[in-house]
Design an enzyme around this catalytic site. Sequence first.
Site, PDB file in Angstrom:
ATOM      1  N   LYS A  77      37.588  38.745  58.149  1.00  0.00           N
ATOM      2  CA  LYS A  77      38.909  38.418  58.694  1.00  0.00           C
ATOM      3  C   LYS A  77      39.271  39.423  59.787  1.00  0.00           C
ATOM      4  O   LYS A  77      39.070  40.631  59.595  1.00  0.00           O
ATOM      5  CB  LYS A  77      39.952  38.459  57.570  1.00  0.00           C
ATOM      6  N   SER A 157      47.073  32.862  55.326  1.00  0.00           N
ATOM      7  CA  SER A 157      46.695  33.295  56.652  1.00  0.00           C
ATOM      8  C   SER A 157      45.192  33.398  56.887  1.00  0.00           C
ATOM      9  O   SER A 157      44.750  33.285  58.026  1.00  0.00           O
ATOM     10  CB  SER A 157      47.326  34.659  56.941  1.00  0.00           C
ATOM     11  N   SER A 181      47.512  34.315  50.789  1.00  0.00           N
ATOM     12  CA  SER A 181      46.699  34.125  52.001  1.00  0.00           C
ATOM     13  C   SER A 181      45.209  34.046  51.759  1.00  0.00           C
ATOM     14  O   SER A 181      44.456  33.765  52.688  1.00  0.00           O
ATOM     15  CB  SER A 181      46.970  35.255  53.002  1.00  0.00           C
TER      16      SER A 181
END
Lengths: 493, 100
Positions: A77, A157, A181
């Site tokens: 990420k 997210s 997320s």
Amino acid sequence: MTLELTIAGARDALRAKTLSARELTDAHLAAIEQLDPQLNAFITVTADAARAQADAADAAIGRGEGGPLTGIPIAIKDLFCTKGVRTTAASRILEPFIPPYESTVTSQLLRDGAVFLGKTNLDEFAMGSSTMTSAFGPTINPWQRTGDDTRLVPGGSSGGSAAAVAAGMALGSTGTDTGGSIRQPASFCGIVGMKPTYGRCSRFGVVAFASSLDQPGPFARTVEDTAILLGSMAGHDPKDSTSMDRPVPDFAAACRRGVRGLRIGVPREYRADGMPAEIERLWQQGLDWLRDAGAEIVDVSLPHTKYGLATYYIVAPAEASSNLARYDGVRFGLRVPANDLTDLYEGTRAAGFGAEVRRRILIGTYVLSAGYYDAYYLKAQKVRALILKDFTDAFGRVDALLTPTAPSAAFGLGENMDDPLKMYLNDVFTVPANIAGVPGISVPAGLDADGLPLGLQVISRHFDEETVFAVGQVLEDAAGFTAKPAIRAKVLS
Amino acid sequence: MTSASAALDPAAVRRIARLARIRLPEEDVAQLQTELGAILGWIEQLDEVDVSGIDPLASVGQATLAMRDDVVTDGGQTEAVLANAPARNGTFYTVPKVVE
């Protein structure tokens, strides 16, 4: 065939030398090249570095050396600082940022031999449930409704990380979970996502959103694979004062424990009004699977569940407004030219932050401001104490909780965007675990009427990830979820 | 607190933006007033909860802050520290003139 492997399977093949790390990495880079122009799961692809890491992995295996992840290609990420590799947090304000240091979690993955394919897309500063707030454009969910080509969000997210794994562009990936997320995008993309206990993984080098809630964790296509990844990511770090000095158990071994004799709680307050019937049915199915495997099902009450979201949307913006104060155009990141210092701050932050980030900074600033601090922030901290007490009380009676992960399957690109409150409701089932700091996993358990994946969530006590994995594995075995997004057929043929 | 969100007039929105050091174009004020007002109004459901006698919880972290010797563990990283500077002069960050 190479792209069908699990991390555990790939590790065996690499050790048996029936597959080289270079072949495995090249296959995934080819899949990225083919699919990512449509999916936008990656902000930065580091192909050359990945090939070099793969060659080093092959050399290590040749010498009979190697760690638990040697040669395993994963995606990171773009919220984890990676030394010498641009780290953007999907924000214009960090677009030019190249960290001179490595986050602890990624350094541990590298220590164990992992190959990094690149940095994945997310909501700006991890604020969102769809990746629609990314300054680099949204990620597209590899799944589509049956007979309908509407483009869907991957959740957020950590949507880029989830989409990359679901589409077969990586064997696993890292995410961070502040209010869901990791678990919500795992549910939307039909893969496994795990949020560890707060303090289990170091936050050092992870771009901060809300420090008392943020927790790094893994994505993969099986429960065992997430356990393997977490084994590398977890552990005490003196550089993060909130990281706990506790031994890291053998999480993968815990997957084989079974649930016989465990007490599984069903929180009655999670029966939300308007929840689709098929999610209600899947939840019941999950309870039946666990009962059939020897668990006892117990009704429990978490009476303050209803107030979890409102508490979250005070605490998280308050912490975010403080954390994001560092983006001022002085030491790193974007700078907008100005004639005086206040202009430099205000101009840089106006140009650098997107609408959702700006909205949350303003909410946070307001709830912390003189005259409102007690009424909002202090009150939310007290409700947080009550929510934690709900969990503590429940875990006096049961070993784990089973709930749906999200109140819907993946929604269309742009849906829910007009109304921030409606978007926030996506996190209703995941947020309480962050508020209490307990671990949770989302396991794909079925498809809805449109052929989209739905996840079930298992939550357990602080630092009892082993029970989370044990229950998750039983759900995975019973569900036998083998569906794949149609787009994968392109690279698998 | 009941009337807190009602108090969010355009001047309050501008004041919050000023505190947050985010320049706000005048044309954005009305929309933000609506959005922030809706969020704050929704948050006020916490008024229903009886929190008397409850201590505020800032973090669920179970680590007690560790003490260590007050010594330098790292250093001499001037170039790494300044590597991302938008503007610099030698070993210093530069900003627009602050003092006349």
